[in-house]
Design an enzyme around this catalytic site. Structure first.
Site, mmCIF file in Angstrom:
data_model
loop_
_atom_site.group_PDB
_atom_site.id
_atom_site.type_symbol
_atom_site.label_atom_id
_atom_site.label_comp_id
_atom_site.label_asym_id
_atom_site.label_seq_id
_atom_site.Cartn_x
_atom_site.Cartn_y
_atom_site.Cartn_z
ATOM 1 N N GLU A 65 30.049 16.529 -13.237
ATOM 2 C CA GLU A 65 29.197 17.074 -12.192
ATOM 3 C C GLU A 65 28.814 15.959 -11.213
ATOM 4 O O GLU A 65 28.995 14.769 -11.499
ATOM 5 C CB GLU A 65 27.929 17.695 -12.790
ATOM 6 C CG GLU A 65 27.024 16.709 -13.493
ATOM 7 C CD GLU A 65 25.868 17.380 -14.213
ATOM 8 O OE1 GLU A 65 25.921 18.620 -14.401
ATOM 9 O OE2 GLU A 65 24.927 16.670 -14.604
ATOM 10 N N ASN A 74 20.855 6.017 -19.293
ATOM 11 C CA ASN A 74 20.717 7.472 -19.472
ATOM 12 C C ASN A 74 19.866 7.855 -20.675
ATOM 13 O O ASN A 74 19.909 9.006 -21.128
ATOM 14 C CB ASN A 74 22.093 8.141 -19.582
ATOM 15 C CG ASN A 74 22.936 7.913 -18.347
ATOM 16 O OD1 ASN A 74 22.458 8.087 -17.236
ATOM 17 N ND2 ASN A 74 24.174 7.494 -18.531
ATOM 18 N N GLU A 93 20.508 21.104 -18.340
ATOM 19 C CA GLU A 93 20.849 21.422 -19.722
ATOM 20 C C GLU A 93 19.642 21.977 -20.457
ATOM 21 O O GLU A 93 18.510 21.924 -19.962
ATOM 22 C CB GLU A 93 21.347 20.175 -20.463
ATOM 23 C CG GLU A 93 20.285 19.095 -20.641
ATOM 24 C CD GLU A 93 20.835 17.837 -21.268
ATOM 25 O OE1 GLU A 93 21.850 17.331 -20.754
ATOM 26 O OE2 GLU A 93 20.248 17.363 -22.263
ATOM 27 N N ASN A 138 17.972 21.719 -24.464
ATOM 28 C CA ASN A 138 18.012 21.234 -25.844
ATOM 29 C C ASN A 138 17.446 22.332 -26.732
ATOM 30 O O ASN A 138 16.277 22.686 -26.618
ATOM 31 C CB ASN A 138 17.187 19.957 -26.008
ATOM 32 C CG ASN A 138 17.739 18.794 -25.212
ATOM 33 O OD1 ASN A 138 16.998 17.997 -24.675
ATOM 34 N ND2 ASN A 138 19.056 18.683 -25.130
#
Length: 284
Positions: free
Chosen positions: A159, A194, A246, A248
């Site tokens: 992405e 990250n 995203e 989790n």
């Protein structure tokens, strides 16, 4: 381990010989006559097959259903669901990339820099940034290798890398009785490689109106699929726009931040929901 009442030896130090071995974990559950298992926040905690194996053995998985993990816990599938629900997603290729040549072709189409990510990833694992065509092949190889060793899943997607975003995540809880609540946001924009270094709640850049808006978006996303349990939806925030990145489908390492500002024991709520009880509170 020193704080636990009991400790069980699973296997070798390598995750592939212990914490990624569903058969060894289930064997330990049986030896200790466990009724339920809390998967923690790594290794098999977002593995749909593991949840299914536990169910077959009559052991309650303290987490969402197999189908919810397979869809929302997977970065590719969750993006498709979010997009279908009308939620903004980061521009990119929402699909599995099989090899380096395909990765280079797609990265060229998206435009640099790009983020190469493991579909089953988390905790900063299986993620690499490529600023040029020359960096894609090596980044793809490293992300794939890390994804296999950390999650046992080699699927990769690409992405657009947003250069100056805020990283905002929304904590949600849902029970079997239709109650869905969000517990505000945590900001985790300060990261290294990250991986989150500092979590702050509430975010200094989010006002009440924006908080309610993004909380509603998060709750709406999980409601559409009948999600039950605890989860965290992560967004990138830039120029008043939110981009879903995203979800989790598990407890996060940083869950105590939310517990500290709300006074709510998230693990207790997880256990209660898994036992069939409703949430102990509702959205105010």
């Amino acid at each position: 381990v020193n704080l636990a009442d009991e400790a069980v030896y699973l296997g070798g130090s390598a995750a592939s010989e212990s914490y990624l071995r569903a058969d060894l974990i289930i064997k330990a559950c049986k030896e200790k006559k466990c009724d339920a298992l809390h998967p923690g926040y790594g290794f098999l905690s977002e593995n749909a097959q593991f949840a299914e194996l536990l169910q077959k053995e009559g052991i309650t998985f303290i987490g969402p259903s197999k189908s919810a993990i397979a869809s929302m816990g997977d970065k590719i599938e969750s993006k498709k669901i979010a997009k279908a629900a009308g939620v903004n997603t980061v521009p990119g290729h929402i699909g599995i990339i099989d090899n380096e040549d395909e990765a280079i072709k797609i990265a060229n189409e998206i435009g640099y820099p790009v983020m190469i990510k493991a579909s089953a990833g988390g905790g900063g694992k299986g993620m690499r940034i490529a600023f040029s065509k020359d960096q894609v092949a090596e980044s793809f190889e490293r992300a794939t290798s890390e994804a296999i060793s950390s999650f046992g899943d080699k699927r990769i997607f690409i992405e657009k890398f947003i250069t100056e975003p805020r990283h905002i995540e929304i904590q949600i809880l849902a029970d079997n009785f239709g109650n869905i609540i969000h517990l505000g946001e945590r900001e985790c924009s300060i990261q290294r490689r990250n991986q989150k270094v500092i979590e702050e709640a509430p975010s200094p850049v989010i006002n009440k109106e924006t908080r309610n808006k993004i909380g509603e978006i998060a709750s709406k996303s999980v409601s559409k699929m009948g999600y039950v349990g605890l989860g965290t939806i992560e967004f990138l925030y830039e120029n008043d726009d939110f981009f879903f990145i995203e979800m989790n489908t598990r407890l996060q390492v940083e869950h105590p931040i939310t517990e500290a500002i709300t006074g709510i024991d998230l693990v207790r709520e997880q256990i209660m929901v898994a036992s069939g009880a409703p949430l102990s509170f509702k959205q105010s």
